[in-house]
Design an enzyme around this catalytic site. Structure first.
Site, PDB file in Angstrom:
ATOM      1  N   LEU A  38       0.791  -0.807  -0.007  1.00 29.56           N
ATOM      2  CA  LEU A  38      -0.222  -0.146   0.267  1.00 29.56           C
ATOM      3  C   LEU A  38       1.083   1.170  -0.406  1.00 29.56           C
ATOM      4  CD1 LEU A  38      -2.962  -0.799   2.662  1.00 29.56           C
ATOM      5  CD2 LEU A  38      -2.865  -0.713  -0.038  1.00 29.56           C
ATOM      6  N   CYS A  42       5.804   5.416  -4.760  1.00 27.06           N
ATOM      7  CA  CYS A  42       6.402   6.714  -4.567  1.00 27.06           C
ATOM      8  C   CYS A  42       6.266   6.243  -2.923  1.00 27.06           C
ATOM      9  CB  CYS A  42       4.933   7.325  -4.552  1.00 27.06           C
ATOM     10  SG  CYS A  42       5.481   9.383  -4.131  1.00 27.06           S
ATOM     11  N   ALA A 183      15.153  14.412 -12.803  1.00 27.79           N
ATOM     12  CA  ALA A 183      15.196  14.316 -11.818  1.00 27.79           C
ATOM     13  C   ALA A 183      15.479  12.961 -10.652  1.00 27.79           C
ATOM     14  CB  ALA A 183      13.082  14.202 -11.232  1.00 27.79           C
ATOM     15  N   ALA A 318       4.332  12.543  -8.247  1.00 33.13           N
ATOM     16  CA  ALA A 318       2.842  11.451  -6.843  1.00 33.13           C
ATOM     17  C   ALA A 318       1.789  12.839  -7.016  1.00 33.13           C
ATOM     18  CB  ALA A 318       4.088  11.454  -5.910  1.00 33.13           C
ATOM     19  N   HIS A 449      10.466  39.056   6.405  1.00 33.35           N
ATOM     20  CA  HIS A 449      11.830  39.413   6.545  1.00 33.35           C
ATOM     21  C   HIS A 449      12.789  38.829   7.912  1.00 33.35           C
ATOM     22  CE1 HIS A 449      15.721  41.240   5.882  1.00 33.35           C
ATOM     23  NE2 HIS A 449      15.472  42.102   6.813  1.00 33.35           N
TER      24      HIS A 449
END
Length: 470
Positions: A38, A42, A183, A318, A449
């Site tokens: 499961l 990915c 990638a 994904a 900032h």
């Protein structure tokens, strides 16, 4: 009737399990079929465990450069490959268990086994319960994809690896050849380089990470070369022979000359192949090079049969699969009479891409080159991290943010980043593009900032000649 559902999802990756959850949320009786683990590739073998590996490499890098931050670390800093891999696998296991919990929480029935379509809305599952026959009003195919092999040198798991072996390496490579600079290839090249390996990257096209903006590609190549990598663009591997001690590769350089070089290991990262063979899809959907053709909501040519994720046209990411899963689930619910859902078609131009090398890369929308090819007159601006106080304080002053606008309307066409934490920052521009923002709204947005995200604001200003800190 126990095996009759409103929706059956074939595959439990980030597209499949998310689609199943959304179906269940919408009150549909839902089942999911999974042949292995499961969470799919990915979660178990891709996005998540690789990020755990890269985090270990990042910590190692910082430890080795502690003196740059005024710190002293006694003793030699070295990597424990077995422990690094163990941590990565632990992360994957934890998330796998999380998906199991989500299936139970949402009352989704899980059928473990190999699923094969017998029609648009029916399939058989061969697995732990023998052979089961399942039917549904709708079926979503989410079978994903796998790494593409070199035709003349298939991966053997010993010397020639795909991403799967590279995540659980039997040994640390000493001299590594990475074929492909997308990638996956660049992430593993970055990981092993940080771990102390001698890395060579070979890319057929004229620049690395070729889908990115040219300025990003050039910056990354310079940075990786500075880190000690050998980068070969416009080059191709013509032959590889695996031996007991390593691999012998014949590499044709951009000058046309072929050189023979020995490496201890090789990672092949030249793309993916959709997992659409042997699932009974051929007569039920239109395929292009194995990828299932769909409409913007995930419909195939057969009524009741849908497809999402990496087994459909790209980008193969994904988060794109998960978004498609939600869209398709809502489209199905709408067809079944739910008047409260209003699915929107996927806008591929608003899908971000992230690469977790060192330095990181992130982008969304058109590159400057693609925008011009599309006929836009553009305004583009770049702001370097060296002009950002937070980046300097972090010791991460290498990088930049680039934005591309339509000169006529001010529409944000694309944003491109390279440097520390840019994979976290890109979402600001993704939201902006989704809301169809122009330069005016971005200029009026107050950025906190000190943050690196101020570089995003400055890049917008730079596009219109208004940068404040360069």
């Amino acid at each position: 009737m126990a095996n009759n559902y409103d929706v059956i999802v074939l595959g439990s990756g980030p597209g499949g399990y998310v689609a199943a959850i959304r179906c269940a949320q919408l009150g549909l009786k839902t089942a999911i079929v999974e042949r292995e683990l499961l969470g799919g590739i990915c979660l178990n073998w891709g996005c998540i465990p690789t990020k755990a590996l890269l985090r270990s490499a990042e910590i190692l890098h910082y430890a080795q450069h502690a003196k740059d931050y005024g710190l002293k670390i006694a003793g030699e800093i070295e990597a424990d490959l077995e422990a690094v891999v163990k941590r990565s696998r632990g992360v994957a296991k934890q998330l796998n268990q999380g998906v199991t919990h989500l299936m139970k929480k949402n009352k989704i029935t899980v059928h473990m086994g190999e699923g094969t379509l017998t029609g648009p809305t029916s399939l058989t599952v061969k697995g732990e319960k023998g052979e089961e026959k399942l039917t549904a009003k709708h079926v979503i195919v989410a079978t994903g994809a796998r790494a593409r092999d070199l035709p003349f040198a298939p991966a053997d798991g010993k010397r020639i690896w795909t991403y799967r072996t590279a995540m659980t390496p039997p040994e640390m490579p000493k001299k590594l050849l990475v074929i492909g600079s997308g990638a996956i290839g660049i992430e593993f090249a970055s990981f092993y380089n940080d771990m102390g390996c001698d890395v060579t990257v070979v890319e057929m096209l004229d620049r690395i990470v070729p889908v990115e903006d040219k300025d990003v590609s050039a910056f990354l190549e310079k940075s990786l070369t500075k880190q000690g990598m050998t980068i070969m663009t416009g080059a191709g591997v013509e032959d590889i022979k695996a031996t007991d001690k390593g691999v012998i590769a014949k590499i044709k350089g951009k000058d046309g000359k072929v050189a023979t070089t020995e490496f201890t290991h090789c990672i092949v990262a030249i793309g993916i192949v959709p997992n659409t063979e042997n699932i009974g899809i051929e007569k039920l959907a239109e395929l292009d090079r194995g990828f299932i053709q769909i409409d913007p909501y995930g419909r195939t040519k057969s009524k009741g049969l849908w497809a999402i994720g990496d087994c459909t046209p790209g980008p193969w990411l994904a988060h794109k699969a998960s978004h498609e899963g939600v869209t398709t689930a809502e489209a199905i619910a709408q067809e079944l009479g739910n008047k409260d859902v209003h699915p929107h078609p996927l806008d591929r131009g608003n899908i971000p891409g992230c690469t977790y090398c060192h330095p990181q890369i992130a982008s969304v929308g058109l590159t400057e080159e693609k925008a011009k090819e599309a006929g836009y007159k553009v305004k583009a601006g770049t702001f370097p991290f060296i002009g950002n106080g937070k980046a300097i304080a972090l010791g991460e002053a290498e990088g930049f943010v680039k934005t591309v606008f339509d000169a006529a309307t001010g529409e944000l066409l694309g944003a491109h980043m390279v440097g520390a934490e840019v994979t976290e920052m890109i979402q600001g521009f993704v939201v902006g593009k989704t809301l169809e923002t122009t330069e005016a709204e971005l200029m009026q947005t107050v950025f906190p900032h000190p943050t690196i995200s101020e570089s995003m604001h400055e890049s917008v200003l730079a596009s219109y000649g208004r940068a404040l800190h360069i």
